[in-house]
Design a protein around this motif. Structure first.
Motif, short mmCIF file in Angstrom:
data_model
loop_
_atom_site.label_atom_id
_atom_site.label_comp_id
_atom_site.label_asym_id
_atom_site.label_seq_id
_atom_site.Cartn_x
_atom_site.Cartn_y
_atom_site.Cartn_z
N ARG A 281 0.82 -1.22 0.00
CA ARG A 281 0.00 0.00 0.00
C ARG A 281 0.85 1.27 0.00
NH1 ARG A 281 -5.00 -1.94 0.10
NH2 ARG A 281 -5.35 -3.95 1.13
N SER A 282 1.94 1.20 -0.79
CA SER A 282 2.77 2.37 -1.09
C SER A 282 3.56 2.91 0.10
CB SER A 282 1.91 3.51 -1.67
OG SER A 282 1.08 3.07 -2.70
N LYS A 299 3.03 7.01 3.37
CA LYS A 299 2.48 6.55 2.10
C LYS A 299 3.07 7.41 0.99
CE LYS A 299 -1.92 5.73 -0.30
NZ LYS A 299 -1.71 4.29 -0.53
N LEU A 303 3.43 6.48 -5.86
CA LEU A 303 3.38 5.04 -6.12
C LEU A 303 1.96 4.56 -5.87
CD1 LEU A 303 6.68 3.68 -4.51
CD2 LEU A 303 6.23 4.21 -6.91
N THR A 304 1.22 4.36 -6.93
CA THR A 304 -0.17 3.92 -6.83
C THR A 304 -0.21 2.41 -6.71
OG1 THR A 304 -0.93 5.79 -8.16
CG2 THR A 304 -2.41 3.88 -8.00
N GLN A 310 4.96 -4.75 -3.14
CA GLN A 310 5.92 -4.07 -4.01
C GLN A 310 7.30 -4.65 -3.73
OE1 GLN A 310 7.01 0.04 -3.23
NE2 GLN A 310 5.85 0.05 -1.31
N TYR A 324 5.66 -3.44 -9.08
CA TYR A 324 4.38 -3.44 -8.37
C TYR A 324 3.23 -3.46 -9.36
CZ TYR A 324 4.55 1.65 -9.34
OH TYR A 324 4.63 2.88 -9.94
N PRO A 326 0.28 -1.21 -10.51
CA PRO A 326 -0.01 0.22 -10.36
C PRO A 326 -1.51 0.53 -10.38
CG PRO A 326 0.58 -0.23 -12.62
CD PRO A 326 0.68 -1.55 -11.89
N GLU A 328 -5.29 0.62 -7.68
CA GLU A 328 -5.73 0.78 -6.30
C GLU A 328 -6.79 -0.22 -5.88
OE1 GLU A 328 -6.73 5.00 -6.41
OE2 GLU A 328 -4.96 5.41 -5.17
#
Length: 623
Positions: A281-282, A299, A303-304, A310, A324, A326, A328
């Motif tokens: 979660r970034s 956060k 980085l979405t 990641q 990762y 990208p 959400e």
């Protein structure tokens, strides 16, 4: 000016600015390009030369084709390289995530291309006589965020975490198990290396007295004990355990608040020596003392990502990469991308590593679509020969995959393409080609009577073999290649020329009825016929631009289409795509993820093999 944990407040403006590279923003993606969620490839350019291979294909009714058990939830893979061999570990359950029973399996390879059959490294857990399941538990499962540790004394430890279904974390945990992997392929006994610091829902504290396996210190092997104690003393490798066991006994010896939701720890060292910590979660943080203390995890806004992992590391060329998904949304984890940079702080050029999302053959709880939970080789766990970055992941939480990413990571080609394949090794790498290789749809270099060529074969009912050659971007491009089908009454080969976004203005197909079909605008036209074991020279000249484009097609030197309309307007083209199946855009973001469905018909049965030889690929761009 007032400073607080790396954030600079500009008095009187009300604007807060984060200093990139500091604790307030450890890393930053500056590329500006984002993935389009409407298509599997995200409309992204390819990282050139990525080789993606399926190492385990789930099979429920023919388990001998897979793991020997017929289990179809496979996930949470991990990777290391030790004494000339890759080791890939993964979790497995019969159908669903977090539903008992669970076990951990292992596959190995000397070259990253040919992999062994899976074998069990940690079997389903059974409690000693008299030990009952805690209240609320439905059985035993496995869960782990790390799989391997190469000890300072040279021993390879394989690890897993036994827990209670359906909640393996904290009160649901039992403990972490370990065994030695020997160079001859045999494995030592299973021991617990650490019991969870939490008590069960019924107040039980786990120890050697009420668990199935002995504690590691009871081993008679002093070298094994030393390897275990080196692991226990390693702050960074053991911090990967924190999600399952918060360390109520102070085990982790750092300043991270146990109340923080930090999952799937990964780290690398910047060139200035600072350690960059990454989580799901970034989230990211910095450490200047090798993990004794961390900055407050933040956060990273550029980085979405969602709940997929990641992975960041320094690459063999001395640069840095983060991989990762990208997007959400947790249920739709595609595409898999890489961003790269020079200093471990700034990252650019979002490129595609894995843009395929095959159909999910077997429903299961929380089996998210796409390439999930990527992991590379952590610092200290080996370095394969060559200049490649290796990435392990699951597909649809069903099959296990690995990708080899050549470094330096690049997306553009200059000059003509002249690929004869004659200087390549059969079964070896195919430089500059991106290949997608399911277990039942191999893509490989073969030698046919002294002539080497690229072979795409396919016997998978729900997937395909694919090979992509990136060439110099151009508006007028001449592309030629030779195709030799092994059959004419089944199987197909689709030839596309695409732009950088994956749009397909030129579409040609060797179909399953002996016809060569080309799309002229919206109309399919028969461009010729083909027979088995005969070679066909296909030549394409495409013209693109802001006005209406067109293409010419010749077969064996004979023009069969002239000024055919493009299937869709594009400004330029830069990729040749070969695929043994039709283009797919399902599942998409609207495909129900948790609606139960039966297995796809015939998912476990191979279809009749179709093969196509490809040779003498030439691409010239008019400059």
């Amino acid at each position: 000016m007032f400073r607080f944990i790396g954030i600079v407040f500009l008095l009187g403006t009300g604007v807060a600015q984060a200093q990139t590279g500091s604790a307030s923003e450890p890393v930053r993606y500056v590329g500006g390009i984002s993935a389009d969620p409407q298509v599997h490839e995200g409309r992204l350019r390819y990282a050139i030369g990525v080789e993606s291979r399926q190492t385990v294909r789930a099979n429920r009714t023919r388990p001998e084709e897979a793991d020997g058990f017929g289990w179809t939830y496979n996930h949470g893979s991990d990777l290391c390289y030790w004494k000339g061999k890759f080791y890939q570990e993964y979790l497995s359950n019969p159908v669903d995530e977090h539903i008992a029973p669970g076990q951990t399996l292992l596959v190995t390879s000397t070259d990253g291309r040919t992999w062994t059959k899976p074998r069990v490294v940690f079997p389903p857990y059974s409690a000693p006589d008299g030990v009952k399941l805690p209240t609320g538990s439905t059985g035993y499962m496995m869960h782990q965020r790390m799989g391997f540790f190469v000890a300072p004394n040279g021993k390879l430890l394989v690890l897993g975490f036994y827990a209670h279904a359906e909640e393996p974390f904290r009160e649901g945990g039992i403990g972490r198990v370990v065994r030695e992997m020997r160079e001859d392929g045999t494995m030592g006994p299973i021991y617990f290396i650490r019991y969870t610091s939490h008590t069960s829902a019924d107040g039980v504290r786990w120890s050697e007295k009420n668990t199935r396996y002995p504690f590691y210190r009871s081993s008679k092997d002093a070298g094994f004990i030393a390897a275990c104690e080196a692991l226990l003393a390693n702050r960074l490798h053991t911090l990967q355990w924190r999600e399952e066991d918060n360390g109520l006994d102070g085990f982790y010896r750092n300043n991270l608040d146990t109340a923080l939701d930090l999952q799937a720890f990964n780290w690398y060292h910047r060139k200035d020596g600072k350690l960059v910590a990454l989580w799901k979660r970034s989230k990211a943080a910095l450490s200047e003392d090798e993990g004794a203390t961390f900055s407050l995890p933040v956060k990273v806004p550029t980085l979405t990502m969602a709940g997929g992992k990641q992975w960041g590391q320094q690459t063999p060329d001395g640069r840095y990469a983060i991989c990762y998904n990208p997007i959400e949304t947790d249920e739709y984890r595609y595409p898999l991308v890489v961003v790269t940079g020079d200093d471990g702080i700034l990252y650019d050029h979002m490129l595609l590593v894995q843009g395929e999302v095959p159909p999910r053959r077997f429903f299961g709880r929380w089996k998210d679509f796409g390439p999930c939970y990527m992991r590379g080789i952590p610092e200290g766990n080996g370095r394969p020969p060559g200049n490649d970055m290796w990435l392990s992941y699951s597909m649809n939480k069903e099959d296990i995959w690995i990708s080899r990413i050549p470094t330096p990571v690049r997306y553009a080609v200059q000059g003509d393409v002249l690929d004869t394949f004659n200087n390549l090794t059969p079964g070896g790498a195919v430089p500059d080609w991106n290949i997608y290789v399911p277990a039942w749809a191999p893509v490989t270099i073969v030698d046919r009577n002294g002539e080497k060529c690229l072979e795409l074969s396919d016997r998978d009912p729900y997937d395909y073999a694919r090979a992509i050659r990136v060439f110099e971007e151009g508006t007028t491009v001449e592309c030629s290649l030779k195709i030799k089908p092994a059959q004419a009454n089944h199987g197909s080969l689709e030839i596309d020329l695409t732009d950088q976004y994956g749009n397909r203005p030129v579409r040609i197909r060797f179909d399953d009825r002996g016809k060569i079909v080309a799309l002229d605008g919206t109309v399919e036209k028969i461009a010729g016929t083909y027979e088995p074991d005969r070679e066909y020279a296909v030549s394409i000249r495409v013209r693109t631009g802001l006005t209406a484009g067109s293409f010419d097609l010749s077969i064996n030197g004979k023009p069969v289409l002239e000024k055919a309309a493009l299937a869709e307007a594009v400004k330029s083209v830069e990729r040749l795509s070969l695929r043994t199946g039709p283009y797919r855009d399902l599942p998409n973001r609207k495909t129900p993820n948790e609606d139960p469905h039966p297995p796809l018909p015939g998912a476990d049965e191979p279809v009749r093999m179709a093969s196509f030889l490809v040779d003498d690929v030439v691409v010239r761009v008019k400059r």
